[in-house]
Motif scaffolding. Structure first.
Motif, mmCIF file in Angstrom:
data_model
loop_
_atom_site.group_PDB
_atom_site.id
_atom_site.type_symbol
_atom_site.label_atom_id
_atom_site.label_comp_id
_atom_site.label_asym_id
_atom_site.label_seq_id
_atom_site.Cartn_x
_atom_site.Cartn_y
_atom_site.Cartn_z
ATOM 1 N N LEU A 1 41.979 53.040 65.245
ATOM 2 C CA LEU A 1 42.284 51.607 65.135
ATOM 3 C C LEU A 1 42.856 51.288 63.761
ATOM 4 C CD1 LEU A 1 39.145 49.965 66.802
ATOM 5 C CD2 LEU A 1 41.467 50.008 67.722
ATOM 6 N N GLU A 2 42.436 52.049 62.751
ATOM 7 C CA GLU A 2 42.875 51.815 61.378
ATOM 8 C C GLU A 2 44.258 52.382 61.092
ATOM 9 O OE1 GLU A 2 41.203 49.843 59.352
ATOM 10 O OE2 GLU A 2 39.776 49.608 61.000
ATOM 11 N N GLY A 3 44.759 53.241 61.967
ATOM 12 C CA GLY A 3 46.075 53.829 61.767
ATOM 13 C C GLY A 3 46.072 55.302 62.136
ATOM 14 N N GLU A 4 47.228 55.914 62.020
ATOM 15 C CA GLU A 4 47.379 57.302 62.456
ATOM 16 C C GLU A 4 46.595 58.278 61.588
ATOM 17 O OE1 GLU A 4 51.585 58.107 62.343
ATOM 18 O OE2 GLU A 4 51.561 58.444 60.193
ATOM 19 N N MET A 5 46.199 59.379 62.219
ATOM 20 C CA MET A 5 45.460 60.440 61.528
ATOM 21 C C MET A 5 45.856 61.778 62.142
ATOM 22 S SD MET A 5 41.615 58.805 61.349
ATOM 23 C CE MET A 5 40.917 59.874 60.101
ATOM 24 N N CYS A 6 45.704 62.839 61.356
ATOM 25 C CA CYS A 6 45.932 64.188 61.872
ATOM 26 C C CYS A 6 44.612 64.740 62.414
ATOM 27 C CB CYS A 6 46.506 65.099 60.797
ATOM 28 S SG CYS A 6 45.358 65.475 59.464
ATOM 29 N N VAL A 7 44.698 65.849 63.129
ATOM 30 C CA VAL A 7 43.509 66.468 63.728
ATOM 31 C C VAL A 7 42.450 66.757 62.674
ATOM 32 C CG1 VAL A 7 42.661 68.468 65.016
ATOM 33 C CG2 VAL A 7 44.877 67.499 65.577
#
Length: 114
Positions: free
Chosen positions: A50-56
């Motif tokens: 919800l806070e934004g994109e992230m990597c694995v």
């Protein structure tokens, strides 16, 4: 448990309910969508996104889980169009597919906290 003891049926309400069901051809797909959201790990992944994109790696670290278990859940979420991804060099970033997903999650959290 509530039990209907009446023997009369309100045909108007029954007909209206049947027409509603018939007018929703994507009802099974929508139920599948909510089933996907019903998994605790997948719900946590969506919530952190919800806070934004992230990597694995970031998601795995946040949830204190292995990369492979997160990758497995990301695949399911991506295949069902809950998430989208973009590649930047060797790193793949995941984010919510659209604002509908975000709104559904926020509404669910708000409902629970109400």
């Amino acid at each position: 448990m509530d039990v209907c003891r009446c023997i009369s049926i309100n045909e108007t309400r029954v007909d209206k309910a049947k027409k509603t069901l018939e007018s929703l051809p994507s009802l099974d797909q929508t139920a599948k969508f909510f089933k996907i959201l019903g998994d605790g790990t997948r719900f946590k992944i969506i919530t952190v996104l919800l806070e934004g994109e992230m990597c694995v790696c970031d998601i795995a670290t946040t949830l204190n889980m292995t990369h492979s278990s997160i990758s497995h859940q990301l695949k399911i979420l991506r295949e069902n169009r809950v998430l989208k991804n973009r590649k930047d060099g060797k790193i793949v970033y995941y984010s919510l597919n659209d604002s509908h997903v975000k709104n559904i999650i926020l509404q669910g959290l708000e409902h629970h906290n109400h």
